[in-house]
Write a protein that holds these residues in place. Structure first.
Motif, PDB file in Angstrom:
ATOM      1  N   ARG A  52      87.911  54.705  29.736  1.00  0.00           N
ATOM      2  CA  ARG A  52      88.727  55.344  30.836  1.00  0.00           C
ATOM      3  C   ARG A  52      87.827  56.334  31.482  1.00  0.00           C
ATOM      4  O   ARG A  52      87.699  56.132  32.611  1.00  0.00           O
ATOM      5  CB  ARG A  52      89.755  56.410  29.958  1.00  0.00           C
ATOM      6  CG  ARG A  52      91.082  55.442  29.550  1.00  0.00           C
ATOM      7  CD  ARG A  52      92.243  56.645  29.560  1.00  0.00           C
ATOM      8  NE  ARG A  52      93.473  55.882  28.780  1.00  0.00           N
ATOM      9  CZ  ARG A  52      93.548  55.942  27.537  1.00  0.00           C
ATOM     10  NH1 ARG A  52      92.807  56.641  26.700  1.00  0.00           N
ATOM     11  NH2 ARG A  52      94.633  55.513  26.840  1.00  0.00           N
TER      12      ARG A  52
ATOM     13  N   GLU B 147      86.615  56.064  35.502  1.00  0.00           N
ATOM     14  CA  GLU B 147      87.039  57.208  36.234  1.00  0.00           C
ATOM     15  C   GLU B 147      85.485  57.659  37.133  1.00  0.00           C
ATOM     16  O   GLU B 147      85.587  57.715  38.427  1.00  0.00           O
ATOM     17  CB  GLU B 147      87.258  58.586  35.439  1.00  0.00           C
ATOM     18  CG  GLU B 147      88.778  58.440  35.150  1.00  0.00           C
ATOM     19  CD  GLU B 147      89.930  58.609  36.238  1.00  0.00           C
ATOM     20  OE1 GLU B 147      89.376  58.799  37.498  1.00  0.00           O
ATOM     21  OE2 GLU B 147      91.043  58.435  35.816  1.00  0.00           O
TER      22      GLU B 147
ATOM     23  N   THR C  15      92.653  53.054  33.503  1.00  0.00           N
ATOM     24  CA  THR C  15      92.495  53.954  34.716  1.00  0.00           C
ATOM     25  C   THR C  15      92.639  53.385  36.056  1.00  0.00           C
ATOM     26  O   THR C  15      93.288  53.919  36.813  1.00  0.00           O
ATOM     27  CB  THR C  15      91.095  54.335  34.567  1.00  0.00           C
ATOM     28  OG1 THR C  15      90.832  55.104  33.201  1.00  0.00           O
ATOM     29  CG2 THR C  15      90.430  54.945  35.668  1.00  0.00           C
TER      30      THR C  15
ATOM     31  N   HIS D  27      95.195  54.645  39.065  1.00  0.00           N
ATOM     32  CA  HIS D  27      94.957  54.893  40.567  1.00  0.00           C
ATOM     33  C   HIS D  27      95.472  53.787  41.359  1.00  0.00           C
ATOM     34  O   HIS D  27      95.066  53.788  42.652  1.00  0.00           O
ATOM     35  CB  HIS D  27      93.171  54.796  40.562  1.00  0.00           C
ATOM     36  CG  HIS D  27      92.684  55.924  40.169  1.00  0.00           C
ATOM     37  ND1 HIS D  27      92.423  57.047  40.914  1.00  0.00           N
ATOM     38  CD2 HIS D  27      92.250  56.134  38.740  1.00  0.00           C
ATOM     39  CE1 HIS D  27      91.646  58.093  40.209  1.00  0.00           C
ATOM     40  NE2 HIS D  27      91.693  57.595  38.920  1.00  0.00           N
TER      41      HIS D  27
END
Length: 353
Positions: A237, A241, A267, A271
């Motif tokens: 994760r 990012e 992740t 998003h």
């Protein structure tokens, strides 16, 4: 005929097998001094009679117990649970118990676990998980295992290069090469890597494979974003990012194990980045849940259960003059998380007056 069950004595097994009490004890505890043929015969007789050994009595008598100590990096990682499953299968066949310890990828904690197992007088020690690139870190564990073997203990490892013992070695470099080749053949050039800690040999080997594939296409690993985080789902994760924040043009992410790949997918989902239409993702290991993810994960398959079986099988063999090595093989499993690289978007041409 002796009655099966806990009241059955080891001497009853020895008499039925036609061997001495000492030979029966060595055969059932996995100690040296008994040929494999005789040991197999004694174990078969033991199973037929239903003999259940008392490992505590054997330990109190001063000998090694019939316990296998298995040290893994992370107990909740499916990679290690599947390896442990293979170890437990063989242990059950051989009448052995398995004690699982967790090191957390901390070499000091691993050394403490090894010393604890040795103090408990286990008969066999197995270690599963990456080694460390700094040989000084491995030296203490190597010394402990060497002394353990000299005292009659058995040892085998999975994924370790430098401990001087029998080893099952995953195809890390070849698998890394296959992953990168797959993405390159799909047209991806803006590739990022979610890598585990740089100190781990597994990470170095898998990166070496990625680098070799890139070189065949005139690219270099140094030109790619390589983000080192924990070799875990949370690490995946965090890596994703950082990649999205610093390299938004990326079209494919190579996660160097499936746990990290699961974190990467989490992740991307948060998003609202579609996989694989906007971003392709690959992992490594093919843990049991990889096929059930949405999208299902393209990954390198390692025979993890068989790796556990192979390791304990090596430890049960008489010790060889030189450490034995067993390669695992690998295969690329293409699923729904990869697709051809998206066509770059272009700004509309200015209107002519």
């Amino acid at each position: 005929m002796p009655k099966p069950g806990p009241r059955l004595r080891l001497v009853d097994v020895a008499e039925r097998a036609g061997v001495s009490l000492a030979t029966a004890s060595r055969a059932l505890s996995g100690r040296e001094g008994v040929s494999e043929e005789v040991a197999r015969h004694v174990r078969q007789v033991s199973r037929e009679l239903g003999y259940v050994a008392n490992p505590y009595a054997r330990t109190l008598a001063g000998g090694a117990s019939s316990t296998v100590g298995l040290v893994v990096h992370q107990v909740d990682d499916p990679y290690f649970s599947e390896i442990a499953g293979g170890v437990i299968q063989v242990a059950a066949e051989e009448g052995l118990l398995v004690q699982i310890c967790h090191s957390g990828r901390d070499p000091d904690n691993e050394l403490q676990q090894l010393r604890h197992l040795i103090a408990q007088r286990v008969g066999i020690i197995l270690i599963a998980g990456s080694g460390y690139n700094d040989p000084r870190i491995e030296a203490a564990a190597r010394a402990e295992l060497s002394e353990f073997q000299r005292s009659g203990g058995r040892v085998a490892v999975i994924g370790r290069h430098a401990l001087g013992v029998d080893a099952v070695l995953p195809d890390n470099e070849a698998g890394g090469r296959a992953l990168a080749e797959h993405l390159l053949e799909l047209g991806h050039r803006r590739i990022a890597v979610a890598a585990g800690t740089a100190a781990l040999t597994t990470v170095a080997d898998r990166l070496a494979g990625v680098s070799a594939a890139l070189g065949r296409h005139g690219l270099a690993l140094a030109d790619l974003p390589v983000v080192h985080c924990d070799f875990t789902r949370d690490g995946g994760r965090a890596a994703a990012e950082q990649i999205l924040r610093e390299h938004p043009e990326t079209t494919a992410i190579i996660a160097l194990n499936d746990a990290m790949a699961i974190g990467v997918l989490s992740t991307l989902r948060a998003h609202r980045i579609p996989v694989p239409e906007r971003m392709s993702v690959v992992g490594f290991d093919d843990v049991s849940v990889a096929a059930d993810l949405a999208p299902s994960l393209t990954t390198i398959r390692l025979p993890m259960t068989d790796m556990g079986r192979m390791a304990l099988g090596l430890a049960l063999k008489p010790r060889a003059a030189r450490p034995r090595r067993r390669s695992t093989g690998h295969s690329l499993v293409v699923r729904d998380s990869t697709a051809p690289a998206p066509t770059p978007t272009r700004d509309p041409a200015p209107e002519r007056s």
